[in-house]
Write a protein that holds these residues in place. Structure first.
Motif, PDB file in Angstrom:
ATOM      1  N   TYR A 106       0.837  -1.203   0.000  1.00 22.08           N
ATOM      2  CA  TYR A 106       0.000   0.000   0.000  1.00 22.08           C
ATOM      3  C   TYR A 106       0.873   1.255   0.000  1.00 22.08           C
ATOM      4  O   TYR A 106       2.072   1.193   0.304  1.00 22.08           O
ATOM      5  CB  TYR A 106      -0.895   0.029   1.243  1.00 22.08           C
ATOM      6  N   GLU A 107       0.266   2.390  -0.318  1.00 26.42           N
ATOM      7  CA  GLU A 107       0.948   3.672  -0.186  1.00 26.42           C
ATOM      8  C   GLU A 107       1.353   3.871   1.272  1.00 26.42           C
ATOM      9  O   GLU A 107       0.688   3.383   2.188  1.00 26.42           O
ATOM     10  CB  GLU A 107       0.011   4.814  -0.607  1.00 26.42           C
ATOM     11  N   TYR A 108       2.459   4.576   1.491  1.00 27.59           N
ATOM     12  CA  TYR A 108       2.904   4.857   2.854  1.00 27.59           C
ATOM     13  C   TYR A 108       1.846   5.708   3.539  1.00 27.59           C
ATOM     14  O   TYR A 108       1.422   6.736   3.018  1.00 27.59           O
ATOM     15  CB  TYR A 108       4.242   5.587   2.824  1.00 27.59           C
ATOM     16  N   LYS A 109       1.409   5.296   4.727  1.00 26.38           N
ATOM     17  CA  LYS A 109       0.270   5.965   5.370  1.00 26.38           C
ATOM     18  C   LYS A 109       0.704   6.920   6.471  1.00 26.38           C
ATOM     19  O   LYS A 109       1.809   6.832   7.011  1.00 26.38           O
ATOM     20  CB  LYS A 109      -0.709   4.933   5.920  1.00 26.38           C
ATOM     21  N   GLU A 110      -0.211   7.817   6.822  1.00 28.85           N
ATOM     22  CA  GLU A 110       0.000   8.697   7.955  1.00 28.85           C
ATOM     23  C   GLU A 110       0.018   7.881   9.245  1.00 28.85           C
ATOM     24  O   GLU A 110      -0.530   6.780   9.312  1.00 28.85           O
ATOM     25  CB  GLU A 110      -1.110   9.749   8.021  1.00 28.85           C
ATOM     26  N   LYS A 111       0.610   8.441  10.284  1.00 35.12           N
ATOM     27  CA  LYS A 111       0.840   7.690  11.508  1.00 35.12           C
ATOM     28  C   LYS A 111      -0.445   7.295  12.218  1.00 35.12           C
ATOM     29  O   LYS A 111      -0.580   6.166  12.703  1.00 35.12           O
ATOM     30  CB  LYS A 111       1.727   8.502  12.449  1.00 35.12           C
ATOM     31  N   SER A 256      -1.855  16.028  -2.992  1.00 35.83           N
ATOM     32  CA  SER A 256      -2.084  14.889  -3.879  1.00 35.83           C
ATOM     33  C   SER A 256      -0.829  14.074  -4.160  1.00 35.83           C
ATOM     34  O   SER A 256      -0.836  13.213  -5.031  1.00 35.83           O
ATOM     35  CB  SER A 256      -2.653  15.391  -5.215  1.00 35.83           C
ATOM     36  N   ILE A 257       0.253  14.300  -3.409  1.00 33.50           N
ATOM     37  CA  ILE A 257       1.505  13.584  -3.647  1.00 33.50           C
ATOM     38  C   ILE A 257       1.930  12.776  -2.428  1.00 33.50           C
ATOM     39  O   ILE A 257       2.054  13.315  -1.329  1.00 33.50           O
ATOM     40  CB  ILE A 257       2.635  14.566  -4.028  1.00 33.50           C
ATOM     41  N   GLY A 258       2.141  11.468  -2.623  1.00 27.32           N
ATOM     42  CA  GLY A 258       2.611  10.585  -1.582  1.00 27.32           C
ATOM     43  C   GLY A 258       3.737   9.698  -2.096  1.00 27.32           C
ATOM     44  O   GLY A 258       4.458  10.077  -3.013  1.00 27.32           O
ATOM     45  N   PHE A 259       3.853   8.491  -1.541  1.00 30.83           N
ATOM     46  CA  PHE A 259       4.942   7.604  -1.953  1.00 30.83           C
ATOM     47  C   PHE A 259       4.742   6.220  -1.377  1.00 30.83           C
ATOM     48  O   PHE A 259       3.876   5.992  -0.539  1.00 30.83           O
ATOM     49  CB  PHE A 259       6.298   8.159  -1.480  1.00 30.83           C
ATOM     50  N   ARG A 260       5.565   5.281  -1.791  1.00 30.13           N
ATOM     51  CA  ARG A 260       5.723   3.969  -1.171  1.00 30.13           C
ATOM     52  C   ARG A 260       7.187   3.597  -1.284  1.00 30.13           C
ATOM     53  O   ARG A 260       7.919   4.152  -2.100  1.00 30.13           O
ATOM     54  CB  ARG A 260       4.785   2.912  -1.781  1.00 30.13           C
ATOM     55  N   CYS A 261       7.643   2.654  -0.461  1.00 28.85           N
ATOM     56  CA  CYS A 261       9.052   2.298  -0.395  1.00 28.85           C
ATOM     57  C   CYS A 261       9.311   0.946  -1.049  1.00 28.85           C
ATOM     58  O   CYS A 261       8.398   0.135  -1.222  1.00 28.85           O
ATOM     59  CB  CYS A 261       9.532   2.236   1.058  1.00 28.85           C
ATOM     60  N   VAL A 262      10.581   0.696  -1.362  1.00 28.01           N
ATOM     61  CA  VAL A 262      11.002  -0.613  -1.859  1.00 28.01           C
ATOM     62  C   VAL A 262      12.196  -1.114  -1.039  1.00 28.01           C
ATOM     63  O   VAL A 262      12.851  -0.351  -0.349  1.00 28.01           O
ATOM     64  CB  VAL A 262      11.403  -0.584  -3.355  1.00 28.01           C
ATOM     65  N   SER A 263      12.436  -2.417  -1.143  1.00 28.27           N
ATOM     66  CA  SER A 263      13.583  -3.042  -0.503  1.00 28.27           C
ATOM     67  C   SER A 263      14.219  -4.000  -1.490  1.00 28.27           C
ATOM     68  O   SER A 263      13.509  -4.685  -2.247  1.00 28.27           O
ATOM     69  CB  SER A 263      13.152  -3.809   0.752  1.00 28.27           C
ATOM     70  N   ASP A 264      15.530  -4.027  -1.504  1.00 29.60           N
ATOM     71  CA  ASP A 264      16.213  -4.972  -2.377  1.00 29.60           C
ATOM     72  C   ASP A 264      16.056  -6.383  -1.862  1.00 29.60           C
ATOM     73  O   ASP A 264      15.757  -6.617  -0.684  1.00 29.60           O
ATOM     74  CB  ASP A 264      17.702  -4.619  -2.461  1.00 29.60           C
ATOM     75  N   LYS A 265      16.309  -7.348  -2.719  1.00 31.61           N
ATOM     76  CA  LYS A 265      16.176  -8.749  -2.338  1.00 31.61           C
ATOM     77  C   LYS A 265      17.074  -9.087  -1.177  1.00 31.61           C
ATOM     78  O   LYS A 265      16.645  -9.787  -0.264  1.00 31.61           O
ATOM     79  CB  LYS A 265      16.500  -9.641  -3.541  1.00 31.61           C
TER      80      LYS A 265
END
Length: 265
Positions: A106-111, A256-265
């Motif tokens: 999911y998109e990174y959410k507010e706390k 209207s701008i948010g984000f999500r994170c990734v992680s390498d294998k």
């Protein structure tokens, strides 16, 4: 059909105009979470399982595809912002690249809510991800996670997902001098899901990604690394391949701008 207006915010002027090397050095500095921290909330502590809440994306990515619209939602002869209602299957026209990484489901959410975090700059978003042992996705990673192994033009397939994803809003657009807030909770559109299982990669909020250094279109001496993917709730692209550029990475933010994170294998 009447086309919704597209809203643009002007890029804040910058006195410093970094070179590509300086942009790369600045990005290396972001590995220190103390740089340009967000004042929206304190950095969360890293999870014991860094891949908790993420989906695994493993497959072959095509850097360049040919897309063809077979049914238009709007008349393309009347507007350059015409939306496609249905695409023909995409055709890969480049050698594929093997990818293996994890991305937030999911998109990174507010706390304290289930709403996606917004009003955050590219730099702040990058630092939040780094504080969790992750990072922002590259353009290619985000695209591959959104379009799935079938190279869908829309994250859900070949047909525009109006009603399935939080897109194509046509009322209550402007509140005062800015966009009204039409974010939905991160799990409010469970059918707006990609072939890899990532939710809401179209609509709700635009998402920051990391690009290779590029020159600002109107300030050729200004080099950037920030781009936006996915689109928000208005009647705009909402597709997997297009991107928006030229928004300054240390200053530009909006609801209207948010984000999500990734992680390498």
């Amino acid at each position: 059909m009447k086309i919704l207006p597209v809203f643009f915010l002007f890029l804040a002027s910058c006195s410093a105009k970094p070179t590509p090397d300086e942009v790369s050095l600045h990005f290396q500095d972001l590995k220190n979470p103390k740089v340009a921290t967000s004042n929206t909330q304190p950095f969360p502590l890293p999870s014991q399982d860094i891949h908790q809440g993420m989906v695994h994306v493993v497959g072959n990515f095509c850097p360049e595809v040919k897309e063809r619209c077979i049914v238009w939602k709007d008349d393309p002869s009347k507007t350059k912002f015409a939306r496609c209602q249905e695409f023909a299957p995409s055709i890969c026209v480049a050698s594929k690249i093997s990818m293996d990484f994890w991305i937030d489901k999911y998109e990174y959410k507010e706390k304290y809510t289930r709403l996606p975090m917004s009003n955050v700059t590219w730099t702040e978003a990058q630092n939040i991800c780094i504080a969790e042992g992750k990072r922002l996705p590259t353009e290619e990673e985000w695209t591959h996670a959104a379009e799935g192994p079938e190279m869908f033009p829309y994250t859900t397939g070949f047909i525009r997902p109006t009603g399935t994803c939080n897109i194509d809003l046509e009322k209550d657009i402007v509140c005062g001098k800015t966009l009204c807030d039409h974010r939905r909770e991160i799990d409010a559109n469970p059918k707006c899901v990609s072939g890899y299982g990532a939710v809401n990669m179209a609509g709700s909020v635009d998402e920051w990604v990391e690009s290779k250094p590029y020159q600002h279109s109107k300030q050729p001496n200004l080099w950037m690394r920030s781009s936006l993917k996915g689109g928000h709730w208005l009647g705009i692209r909402a597709r997997t391949r297009p991107k928006t550029v030229d928004h300054e990475q240390m200053r530009f933010k909006q609801i209207s701008i948010g984000f999500r994170c990734v992680s390498d294998k």
